[in-house]
Write a protein that holds these residues in place. Structure first.
Motif, PDB file in Angstrom:
ATOM      1  N   THR A 157       0.823  -0.947   0.007  1.00  0.00           N
ATOM      2  CA  THR A 157       0.013   0.165   0.166  1.00  0.00           C
ATOM      3  C   THR A 157       0.810   1.192  -0.067  1.00  0.00           C
ATOM      4  N   HIS A 170      -9.797  -7.952   2.958  1.00  0.00           N
ATOM      5  CA  HIS A 170      -9.787  -6.940   2.245  1.00  0.00           C
ATOM      6  C   HIS A 170     -10.716  -6.947   0.963  1.00  0.00           C
ATOM      7  N   LEU A 173     -10.749  -4.034  -1.616  1.00  0.00           N
ATOM      8  CA  LEU A 173      -9.534  -3.909  -2.321  1.00  0.00           C
ATOM      9  C   LEU A 173      -9.426  -4.876  -3.475  1.00  0.00           C
ATOM     10  N   GLY A 185      -2.291   0.638  -5.103  1.00  0.00           N
ATOM     11  CA  GLY A 185      -0.937   0.085  -4.494  1.00  0.00           C
ATOM     12  C   GLY A 185      -0.306  -0.764  -5.489  1.00  0.00           C
ATOM     13  N   ARG A 425      -9.333   5.117   1.121  1.00  0.00           N
ATOM     14  CA  ARG A 425      -8.734   4.176   2.331  1.00  0.00           C
ATOM     15  C   ARG A 425      -7.284   3.640   2.197  1.00  0.00           C
ATOM     16  N   TRP A 426      -6.965   3.428   1.004  1.00  0.00           N
ATOM     17  CA  TRP A 426      -5.749   2.676   0.650  1.00  0.00           C
ATOM     18  C   TRP A 426      -4.453   3.736   0.256  1.00  0.00           C
ATOM     19  N   ASP A 427      -4.949   4.782  -0.498  1.00  0.00           N
ATOM     20  CA  ASP A 427      -4.132   5.805  -1.073  1.00  0.00           C
ATOM     21  C   ASP A 427      -4.689   7.095  -1.018  1.00  0.00           C
TER      22      ASP A 427
END
Length: 441
Positions: A157, A170, A173, A185, A425-427
């Motif tokens: 990530t 996840h 994702l 990611g 959430r992730w980036d």
């Protein structure tokens, strides 16, 4: 190397302007890049170090797998080269492919086990880019997209964390990775569910004369064709002496039953102007094309046109596509059949658009001086835009444009909103923006 503060690299190397191997390192399959630095990762820890460095220095990250993407030409940022992460392992019907693996290598390993994964047309294309963008391949009607066969992944990530992603861990994702592009990611390992495959029947049919009756017959043939069959229609100009000009139909049948393949293609072979050039049993790796790398001294001309996913190949679409090819001497026309397993996947189950589409179509004029000029370029684009308006969405993997506006033509507003939430959430800082970028919500 230590002056770049990438001291956490376990085995990888950093290449920067002025280094002896800079020119070789910045060349990718489709051109020559101008990044700030290049990190050649050899381990997952190298990827983590590179991502953390890029984040601390506020540098965008461009992930390079096979190197066919146009995004490699965008200047600046960190190019993260995954070429060394090319391990391929098979466990039963599960295949684990490193983020730097290419489809030719994956197909060759799977063939040793009597297995296959639908994986595009070209051996040198990277597993990562094709899969994250969807992946329309030779078995799309039987097995769906490459992304539909993705059951898990290892992802680094934007924070440098390593996640094991599947339907239980996840799942949001995993949903986004299935067609949402490289926004979320660095995928260092892809896990695919493979299918039994010992051989294919591959056919090439020559086509002459008016394309319209052929395309209409192709549409009717594929409407009720067995799912084992996927076909492509291509008409290319006489530009490359290594690539014969003219129109062809190529077909791939899963399995080694030549009689069944010939029977499925019989309505086409009965047409005036259609002739059998090749039909026989091949191994799947052997039908993947080898595409020569770009020559910096002879760059490819620009491309005026685009692609679209068509719900139906209507008579209007057929006429417009054929007319586009006829009106532009240096142009290409490409269609591939969809439907079948591609359409079985509910629209919301992956990020990929237009599951109701039955054909993928692409057409464009090469921007060659003397054939395309400032006066007719807008007219050619307008002609294509009218064709694209017949479709449901644009397929990102088949565009060489880095225009950020394309995202709104690739996904529905609902899908963009959902992707933006996953991105947030992730980036949240949009570190991974060298792609068809979905900005974080």
């Amino acid at each position: 190397m230590t002056d770049l503060s990438l001291t956490d690299l376990a085995a990888g190397t950093v290449v920067k302007p002025g280094d002896d191997d800079w020119d070789a390192a910045r060349a990718f399959h489709s051109g020559v890049g101008e990044p700030t630095i290049i990190v050649r990762a050899s381990t997952v820890d190298d990827v983590r170090a590179a991502v953390r460095y890029a984040s601390s220095e506020r540098l965008d990250v461009m992930v390079r797998g096979g190197g066919h993407s146009a995004w490699g030409a965008v200047p600046g940022g960190v190019t993260l080269d995954l070429d060394a992460l090319d391990d391929i392992r098979v466990e039963g019907d599960l295949v684990h492919a490193g983020g730097g693996a290419t489809w030719g290598a994956v197909a060759a390993v799977l063939a040793e086990h009597g297995l296959g994964v639908s994986s595009g047309d070209t051996a040198s294309v990277g597993v990562g880019g094709l899969t994250l963008g969807g992946g329309i391949g030779w078995m799309v009607r039987a097995w769906g997209l490459a992304a539909d066969q993705l059951v898990g992944a290892q992802v680094v990530t934007a924070r440098g964390e390593v996640l094991e992603v599947d339907t239980e861990s996840h799942p949001d994702l995993l949903w986004a990775l299935r067609g949402g592009g490289g926004n979320f990611g660095v995928v260092t390992r892809f896990d695919f569910r493979a299918h039994p495959l010992t051989a294919v029947v591959f056919a090439t049919l020559g086509v002459s004369g008016d394309a319209r009756p052929v395309l209409r017959a192709l549409r009717e043939t594929m409407r009720d064709a067995p799912r084992e069959l996927t076909v492509t229609y291509m008409d290319v100009p006489a530009m490359d002496p290594n690539a014969p000009a003219g129109a062809t139909i190529t077909a791939c049948w899963i399995g080694d039953d030549e009689d069944a393949a010939r029977a499925a293609l019989a309505p086409l072979l009965a047409l005036e102007g259609v002739s059998e050039t090749e039909l026989g049993v091949r191994s799947y790796p052997d039908i993947l094309m080898d595409m020569p790398a770009a020559d910096p001294d002879q760059p490819m001309p620009g491309f005026v046109g685009g692609n679209t996913l068509l719900e139906e190949l209507t008579d209007d679409a057929v006429d417009r596509l054929a007319s586009f090819r006829e009106a532009n001497q240096a142009s290409v026309l490409f269609l591939r059949s969809l439907g079948g397993a591609f359409g079985d996947v509910p629209q919301g189950d992956t990020a990929f658009p237009a599951r109701h589409a039955t054909w993928f179509a692409m057409a464009g004029a090469f921007d060659v001086p003397g054939l395309v000029h400032d006066g007719n370029r807008p007219l050619i684009q307008a002609e294509w835009d009218a064709i694209e308006a017949l479709g449901a969405a644009l397929y990102g993997n088949f565009t060489v444009s880095t225009d950020p506006a394309l995202v709104s033509r690739m996904y529905s507003p609902e899908t963009i909103a959902r992707l933006a939430e996953v991105k947030r959430r992730w980036d949240p800082q949009n570190l991974f923006c060298r792609n068809h970028n979905v900005r974080p919500a």
